[in-house]
Design a protein around this motif. Structure first.
Motif, PDB file in Angstrom:
ATOM      1  N   THR A 126      16.615  17.732  -2.088  1.00  0.00           N
ATOM      2  CA  THR A 126      15.273  17.159  -2.239  1.00  0.00           C
ATOM      3  C   THR A 126      15.185  16.300  -3.492  1.00  0.00           C
ATOM      4  N   ALA A 127      15.737  16.791  -4.587  1.00  0.00           N
ATOM      5  CA  ALA A 127      15.740  16.017  -5.829  1.00  0.00           C
ATOM      6  C   ALA A 127      16.474  14.696  -5.637  1.00  0.00           C
ATOM      7  N   ARG A 128      17.564  14.737  -4.891  1.00  0.00           N
ATOM      8  CA  ARG A 128      18.332  13.508  -4.627  1.00  0.00           C
ATOM      9  C   ARG A 128      17.492  12.524  -3.810  1.00  0.00           C
ATOM     10  N   GLY A 129      16.816  13.008  -2.781  1.00  0.00           N
ATOM     11  CA  GLY A 129      15.985  12.132  -1.956  1.00  0.00           C
ATOM     12  C   GLY A 129      14.840  11.522  -2.742  1.00  0.00           C
ATOM     13  N   ILE A 130      14.179  12.327  -3.568  1.00  0.00           N
ATOM     14  CA  ILE A 130      13.088  11.822  -4.399  1.00  0.00           C
ATOM     15  C   ILE A 130      13.602  10.746  -5.353  1.00  0.00           C
ATOM     16  N   SER A 131      14.795  10.960  -5.907  1.00  0.00           N
ATOM     17  CA  SER A 131      15.376   9.984  -6.840  1.00  0.00           C
ATOM     18  C   SER A 131      15.557   8.624  -6.183  1.00  0.00           C
ATOM     19  N   VAL A 132      16.089   8.631  -4.977  1.00  0.00           N
ATOM     20  CA  VAL A 132      16.321   7.367  -4.254  1.00  0.00           C
ATOM     21  C   VAL A 132      15.000   6.643  -3.998  1.00  0.00           C
ATOM     22  N   LEU A 133      13.995   7.372  -3.514  1.00  0.00           N
ATOM     23  CA  LEU A 133      12.699   6.760  -3.248  1.00  0.00           C
ATOM     24  C   LEU A 133      12.063   6.244  -4.536  1.00  0.00           C
ATOM     25  N   ASP A 134      12.189   7.009  -5.599  1.00  0.00           N
ATOM     26  CA  ASP A 134      11.588   6.638  -6.890  1.00  0.00           C
ATOM     27  C   ASP A 134      12.215   5.363  -7.438  1.00  0.00           C
ATOM     28  N   VAL A 135      13.558   5.314  -7.456  1.00  0.00           N
ATOM     29  CA  VAL A 135      14.247   4.125  -7.983  1.00  0.00           C
ATOM     30  C   VAL A 135      13.938   2.895  -7.126  1.00  0.00           C
ATOM     31  N   SER A 136      13.955   3.064  -5.813  1.00  0.00           N
ATOM     32  CA  SER A 136      13.694   1.927  -4.918  1.00  0.00           C
ATOM     33  C   SER A 136      12.284   1.386  -5.118  1.00  0.00           C
ATOM     34  N   ALA A 137      11.295   2.271  -5.184  1.00  0.00           N
ATOM     35  CA  ALA A 137       9.911   1.829  -5.358  1.00  0.00           C
ATOM     36  C   ALA A 137       9.691   1.209  -6.735  1.00  0.00           C
ATOM     37  N   ALA A 138      10.351   1.761  -7.765  1.00  0.00           N
ATOM     38  CA  ALA A 138      10.201   1.233  -9.128  1.00  0.00           C
ATOM     39  C   ALA A 138      10.776  -0.180  -9.233  1.00  0.00           C
ATOM     40  N   LEU A 139      11.965  -0.384  -8.676  1.00  0.00           N
ATOM     41  CA  LEU A 139      12.571  -1.710  -8.734  1.00  0.00           C
ATOM     42  C   LEU A 139      11.789  -2.715  -7.884  1.00  0.00           C
ATOM     43  N   ALA A 140      11.211  -2.241  -6.770  1.00  0.00           N
ATOM     44  CA  ALA A 140      10.367  -3.122  -5.948  1.00  0.00           C
ATOM     45  C   ALA A 140       9.121  -3.531  -6.720  1.00  0.00           C
ATOM     46  N   GLU A 141       8.566  -2.591  -7.491  1.00  0.00           N
ATOM     47  CA  GLU A 141       7.391  -2.892  -8.309  1.00  0.00           C
ATOM     48  C   GLU A 141       7.722  -3.998  -9.308  1.00  0.00           C
ATOM     49  N   ILE A 142       8.864  -3.894  -9.955  1.00  0.00           N
ATOM     50  CA  ILE A 142       9.291  -4.901 -10.934  1.00  0.00           C
ATOM     51  C   ILE A 142       9.578  -6.234 -10.249  1.00  0.00           C
TER      52      ILE A 142
ATOM     53  N   PRO B 288       0.818  -1.231   0.000  1.00  0.00           N
ATOM     54  CA  PRO B 288       0.000   0.000   0.000  1.00  0.00           C
ATOM     55  C   PRO B 288       0.848   1.276   0.000  1.00  0.00           C
ATOM     56  N   ALA B 289       1.908   1.295   0.780  1.00  0.00           N
ATOM     57  CA  ALA B 289       2.781   2.478   0.840  1.00  0.00           C
ATOM     58  C   ALA B 289       3.478   2.678  -0.505  1.00  0.00           C
ATOM     59  N   ARG B 290       3.916   1.564  -1.115  1.00  0.00           N
ATOM     60  CA  ARG B 290       4.606   1.676  -2.404  1.00  0.00           C
ATOM     61  C   ARG B 290       3.675   2.236  -3.477  1.00  0.00           C
ATOM     62  N   LEU B 291       2.461   1.725  -3.531  1.00  0.00           N
ATOM     63  CA  LEU B 291       1.518   2.187  -4.554  1.00  0.00           C
ATOM     64  C   LEU B 291       1.157   3.654  -4.347  1.00  0.00           C
ATOM     65  N   GLU B 292       0.937   4.042  -3.080  1.00  0.00           N
ATOM     66  CA  GLU B 292       0.609   5.440  -2.796  1.00  0.00           C
ATOM     67  C   GLU B 292       1.784   6.350  -3.117  1.00  0.00           C
ATOM     68  N   LEU B 293       3.002   5.903  -2.759  1.00  0.00           N
ATOM     69  CA  LEU B 293       4.196   6.690  -3.041  1.00  0.00           C
ATOM     70  C   LEU B 293       4.348   6.913  -4.541  1.00  0.00           C
ATOM     71  N   ARG B 294       4.165   5.870  -5.333  1.00  0.00           N
ATOM     72  CA  ARG B 294       4.353   6.004  -6.776  1.00  0.00           C
ATOM     73  C   ARG B 294       3.299   6.931  -7.392  1.00  0.00           C
ATOM     74  N   THR B 295       2.108   6.958  -6.818  1.00  0.00           N
ATOM     75  CA  THR B 295       1.088   7.905  -7.269  1.00  0.00           C
ATOM     76  C   THR B 295       1.505   9.336  -6.931  1.00  0.00           C
ATOM     77  N   LEU B 296       2.025   9.539  -5.723  1.00  0.00           N
ATOM     78  CA  LEU B 296       2.461  10.877  -5.298  1.00  0.00           C
ATOM     79  C   LEU B 296       3.647  11.366  -6.128  1.00  0.00           C
ATOM     80  N   LEU B 297       4.532  10.458  -6.510  1.00  0.00           N
ATOM     81  CA  LEU B 297       5.719  10.849  -7.278  1.00  0.00           C
ATOM     82  C   LEU B 297       5.356  11.392  -8.662  1.00  0.00           C
ATOM     83  N   THR B 298       4.209  10.994  -9.189  1.00  0.00           N
ATOM     84  CA  THR B 298       3.799  11.527 -10.492  1.00  0.00           C
ATOM     85  C   THR B 298       3.518  13.024 -10.419  1.00  0.00           C
ATOM     86  N   ARG B 299       3.335  13.559  -9.214  1.00  0.00           N
ATOM     87  CA  ARG B 299       3.071  14.997  -9.039  1.00  0.00           C
ATOM     88  C   ARG B 299       4.362  15.805  -8.920  1.00  0.00           C
ATOM     89  N   CYS B 300       5.488  15.131  -8.917  1.00  0.00           N
ATOM     90  CA  CYS B 300       6.770  15.812  -8.726  1.00  0.00           C
ATOM     91  C   CYS B 300       7.403  16.161 -10.071  1.00  0.00           C
TER      92      CYS B 300
END
Length: 588
Positions: free
Chosen positions: A570-586, A354-366
């Motif tokens: 902030t951009a660096r932190g978002i990048s780490v969260l984005d890559v981690s969540a994307a690879l977890a999705e895969i 649930p956290a991963r899916l919500e995070l990936r939705t929020l990241l689309t707003r960045c």
């Protein structure tokens, strides 16, 4: 302003005394930048002349015209509207050309004689920073190579001025230049700057890989000059903290890259705030052949949309995350602790769906915060950039709470570090929200960007402007009633200002106190003393509104420069969260 005539020359340009002042101005700048296409601002157009005009006519498929120069001699001429220049420049830079932009500076309206013009920047394939010219989120880098003959080494620097990423590395020499070509394949720079001493064979082999080659001032590659460039830029007394203090070649490459970027952009580039050394021990070095055979980033068949490792794994939601994933695949980490920390982050997001899916939705707003920060530093961030920035920053508290509220054990260290990098910056959000309208135009120069209530002076001027235009509407109705001419209209153009338009059938009804201004194909145009007075008031208010809006917007961008380091973190932190969540999705 005096009327400028760019082409009514009475002699060849080699005889400077026989050139018009405008063309003399043009050639003085062109001769300093012979390898660039010169976009020369004249009124509402950027004009090009002679070989430049022929080139852009061919490459941009625009009309080539000419003007009389002397007798039957004609000067080739081609121009583009200044408000649409970014698109044309982007096409030229994308084809590997350099474009030098010369703008009118100072008060052009009240200038008597020739308008003052200055070279404001040179846009090259490796130094693109404008959002309109960056067609993809992928890095657009400048690559610099510096030979160290004494120690038999190559110094390499990579600078992405659109994000501020800046690093150096030491490359071992080999007879076939494969080590250098592997670095080219890994980072795919848009442009490579070299000193004149580099062998022609290497230049040609780099050029074969689609990289634009630029021979830069040899002195800028010297250790002494390059060291001074870096020390002055970073405001430090030593380069020891950057890891390259003992490498003349690395210093030479980094100093030359920074000097070239500053020279072409005509800017201090304050968002380039750090430099680091990449060593072979920090990651797996994949050579050009391995990158190609494994199809890491490019299909072996060179298909534009061919299947690659990157295309298979890139489910990131932000441009910053996509660039980080690309870097990670091009140069995989070999440090066991770092790998395990990344795997812990993936495991956390896999088990907390649930956290991963919500995070990936929020990241689309960045939005691309990294590049917006660079444009703020450069001073060319657009109003929509700032609105996108405010929207992105407003999303951060929800991103943080989404991850922290997931009750799935302790947060992994990798995610904790990423969350610590996120800066909410409520003052910056409030500044943008209070200053700019919700849906501003793309560019600031035409006005309509400042929110009512932000500036009392601006609101007062707009009140004068609106009341003046209401007065024009009322005058039109009154004159229709008094003259009996139902088709009477009050119009406006830049040459004659406000005028009363009367069609031919109604000319016998024109009152004697109307003052004739112009004859047209359909009738006559007139004015009145009170209409001329109101025109002066409206015109002055309109000009002052535009000027004040630009001044206010420039001040807003200047205030945001103080938070650039926080935006980059902030951009660096978002990048780490984005890559981690994307690879977890895969992985799931």
């Amino acid at each position: 302003m005096a009327q400028e005539s760019p082409t009514d020359c009475s002699g060849d340009r080699e005889n400077g005394a026989r050139l018009t002042p405008v063309m003399r101005q043009y050639w003085e700048i062109k001769e300093k930048h012979p390898d660039a296409i010169l976009f020369f601002r004249i009124g509402d157009f950027y004009e090009t002349f002679e070989s430049d005009a022929e080139l852009i006519s061919r490459e941009l498929e625009i009309v080539l015209t000419s003007r009389s120069k002397s007798g039957d001699t004609r000067i080739p001429l081609a121009g583009v509207p200044y408000h649409a220049a970014d698109g044309y420049i982007a096409k030229l830079v994308g084809k590997g050309y350099k474009v030098a932009v010369v703008d009118q500076v100072g008060d052009t309206k009240n200038t008597k004689g020739i308008v003052k013009r200055e070279l404001v920047r040179v846009i090259t394939p490796g130094t693109v920073i404008d959002s309109a010219m960056l067609s993809s989120p992928a890095s657009s880098c400048l690559f610099a190579l510096c030979p160290d003959v004494k120690n038999n080494l190559w110094g390499m620097a990579l600078l992405d001025i659109s994000t501020g990423e800046f690093f150096v590395a030491i490359v071992d020499p080999d007879s076939s230049f494969q080590n250098i070509l592997s670095e080219i394949a890994r980072y795919r720079p848009a442009e490579c700057i070299l000193p004149s001493t580099v062998p022609d064979e290497l230049k040609e082999r780099i050029r074969e890989r689609g990289v634009v080659i630029t021979i830069f001032n040899d002195e800028q590659f010297s250790e002494q000059r390059a060291r001074r460039t870096l020390l002055e830029h970073f405001h430090v007394a030593s380069l020891a903290g950057y890891g390259c203090d003992g490498s003349p070649a690395a210093i030479g490459a980094a100093g030359a890259a920074l000097a070239y970027a500053k020279e072409t952009q005509n800017s201090p580039l304050t968002h380039i705030s750090s430099l680091f050394l990449r060593s072979y021990a920090q990651g797996m070095m994949l050579d050009a052949i391995t990158l190609r055979n494994l199809e890491v980033k490019e299909s072996i068949r060179h298909e534009a949309k061919g299947a690659t490792l990157l295309s298979s794994l890139d489910l990131t939601k932000t441009p910053m995350g996509s660039r980080m994933l690309t870097r990670n695949l091009s140069r995989p980490f070999t440090d066991i602790d770092e790998i395990n920390q990344r795997l812990d982050a993936l495991e956390y997001f896999i088990t907390c769906t649930p956290a991963r899916l919500e995070l990936r939705t929020l990241l689309t707003r960045c939005a691309d915060i990294e590049r917006i920060a660079a444009r703020i530093a450069y001073g060319n961030a657009g109003p929509r950039d700032l609105i996108a920035l405010a929207d992105s920053l407003s999303t951060l508290p929800k991103i943080r709470s989404t991850i922290q509220d997931c009750r799935n054990g302790a947060l992994p260290h990798h995610i904790i570090n990423a969350l610590q990098d996120l800066h909410d910056l409520p003052d910056s959000i409030n500044l943008i929200r209070s200053a700019l309208v919700d849906e501003p135009p793309a560019i600031a120069r035409n006005g309509g960007i400042i929110r009512p209530g932000y500036s009392k002076e601006l609101d007062t001027l707009k009140g004068v402007l609106h009341s003046g235009k209401d007065w024009i509407v009322e005058l039109q109705q009154k004159e229709r009633e008094q003259t009996g001419i139902k088709s009477l209209k009050i119009g406006y153009n830049r040459i004659f200002g406000y005028y009363i338009d009367i069609t031919k059938p109604n000319l016998p009804l024109v009152p004697p106190h109307y003052q004739r201004r112009q004859t047209t194909a359909t009738g006559e145009r007139y004015t009145l003393p009170e209409l001329q007075e109101k025109e002066t008031l409206i015109t002055h208010a309109d000009e002052r509104v535009l000027t004040l809006e630009r001044e206010l917007y420039t001040a807003i961008v200047e205030m945001l420069r103080s938070v650039i380091p926080d935006l980059q973190a902030t951009a660096r932190g978002i990048s780490v969260l984005d890559v981690s969540a994307a690879l977890a999705e895969i992985a799931q």
